[in-house]
Scaffold this motif. Sequence first.
Motif, short mmCIF file in Angstrom:
data_model
loop_
_atom_site.label_atom_id
_atom_site.label_comp_id
_atom_site.label_asym_id
_atom_site.label_seq_id
_atom_site.Cartn_x
_atom_site.Cartn_y
_atom_site.Cartn_z
N ASN A 134 0.84 -1.19 0.00
CA ASN A 134 0.00 0.00 0.00
C ASN A 134 0.88 1.24 0.00
O ASN A 134 2.07 1.16 0.32
CB ASN A 134 -0.92 -0.01 1.23
N ASP A 135 0.28 2.38 -0.31
CA ASP A 135 1.04 3.63 -0.33
C ASP A 135 1.08 4.33 1.02
O ASP A 135 1.77 5.33 1.17
CB ASP A 135 0.48 4.57 -1.40
N HIS A 136 0.35 3.82 2.00
CA HIS A 136 0.35 4.39 3.35
C HIS A 136 0.10 3.28 4.36
O HIS A 136 -0.33 2.19 4.00
CB HIS A 136 -0.72 5.49 3.46
N ASP A 137 0.37 3.58 5.62
CA ASP A 137 0.14 2.62 6.70
C ASP A 137 -1.37 2.54 6.96
O ASP A 137 -1.98 3.51 7.39
CB ASP A 137 0.89 3.06 7.96
N PRO A 138 -2.00 1.40 6.72
CA PRO A 138 -3.46 1.30 6.77
C PRO A 138 -3.99 0.99 8.17
O PRO A 138 -4.66 -0.02 8.39
CB PRO A 138 -3.74 0.15 5.80
N SER A 180 7.75 -3.87 5.56
CA SER A 180 8.31 -2.54 5.28
C SER A 180 7.31 -1.48 5.70
O SER A 180 6.10 -1.65 5.53
CB SER A 180 8.61 -2.38 3.79
N ARG A 181 7.84 -0.39 6.25
CA ARG A 181 7.01 0.78 6.57
C ARG A 181 7.53 1.99 5.81
O ARG A 181 7.31 3.12 6.22
CB ARG A 181 7.02 1.04 8.07
N ALA A 182 8.18 1.76 4.69
CA ALA A 182 8.72 2.85 3.88
C ALA A 182 7.59 3.70 3.32
O ALA A 182 6.55 3.18 2.92
CB ALA A 182 9.57 2.29 2.74
N VAL A 183 7.81 5.00 3.29
CA VAL A 183 6.81 5.92 2.74
C VAL A 183 6.52 5.53 1.29
O VAL A 183 7.43 5.34 0.49
CB VAL A 183 7.33 7.38 2.82
N GLY A 184 5.25 5.38 0.98
CA GLY A 184 4.83 5.03 -0.37
C GLY A 184 4.87 3.55 -0.68
O GLY A 184 4.39 3.11 -1.71
N GLN A 185 5.42 2.76 0.24
CA GLN A 185 5.53 1.32 -0.01
C GLN A 185 5.49 0.56 1.32
O GLN A 185 6.49 0.02 1.78
CB GLN A 185 6.80 1.00 -0.76
N VAL A 186 4.31 0.53 1.90
CA VAL A 186 4.10 -0.24 3.12
C VAL A 186 3.78 -1.67 2.71
O VAL A 186 2.95 -1.91 1.84
CB VAL A 186 2.95 0.37 3.96
N ILE A 187 4.46 -2.62 3.33
CA ILE A 187 4.26 -4.03 3.00
C ILE A 187 3.93 -4.78 4.29
O ILE A 187 4.68 -4.69 5.26
CB ILE A 187 5.51 -4.65 2.34
N ILE A 188 2.82 -5.49 4.26
CA ILE A 188 2.37 -6.26 5.43
C ILE A 188 2.04 -7.67 4.97
O ILE A 188 1.32 -7.85 3.98
CB ILE A 188 1.12 -5.63 6.08
N ASP A 189 2.55 -8.65 5.67
CA ASP A 189 2.16 -10.04 5.42
C ASP A 189 0.99 -10.38 6.34
O ASP A 189 1.08 -10.19 7.56
CB ASP A 189 3.32 -11.00 5.70
N PHE A 190 -0.10 -10.87 5.75
CA PHE A 190 -1.24 -11.36 6.51
C PHE A 190 -1.24 -12.87 6.41
O PHE A 190 -1.50 -13.43 5.34
CB PHE A 190 -2.56 -10.81 5.95
N LEU A 191 -0.93 -13.53 7.50
CA LEU A 191 -0.89 -14.98 7.56
C LEU A 191 -2.22 -15.49 8.08
O LEU A 191 -2.70 -15.06 9.14
CB LEU A 191 0.23 -15.45 8.49
N ALA A 192 -2.84 -16.41 7.33
CA ALA A 192 -4.08 -17.05 7.78
C ALA A 192 -3.72 -18.12 8.80
O ALA A 192 -2.94 -19.02 8.51
CB ALA A 192 -4.82 -17.65 6.60
#
Length: 92
Positions: free
Chosen positions: A48-52, A73-85
């Motif tokens: 995502n482009d922001h922290d949701p 990652s919490r980089a500005v413009g590139q937030v990456i979150i893994d959602f594990l089921a």
Amino acid sequence: MPHDCSTPTAQAGVYPFDARGVAKRFRHAAIFGALEALHPGETMRFCNDHDPLPLLAQIQHRYGPYFRATYISRAVGQVIIDFLAVGEETPQ
């Protein structure tokens, strides 16, 4: 090495979801649908482009303990979150 969501890498059980390409009015519905499609042990790699933060609260409220969120990652413009089921079945 930074992660680039536009060129996903194939990892078994990890499915990329780049929210930046989804119209804002459809994002949450698309994200919930993608999460509900996961089987236990599978991961949705969310970009995502922001922290949701409001989205994370909605996911916690809606699904409780069925998903574990881990920031990659919490980089500005590139937030990456893994959602594990996790768990046996995701409530819908």
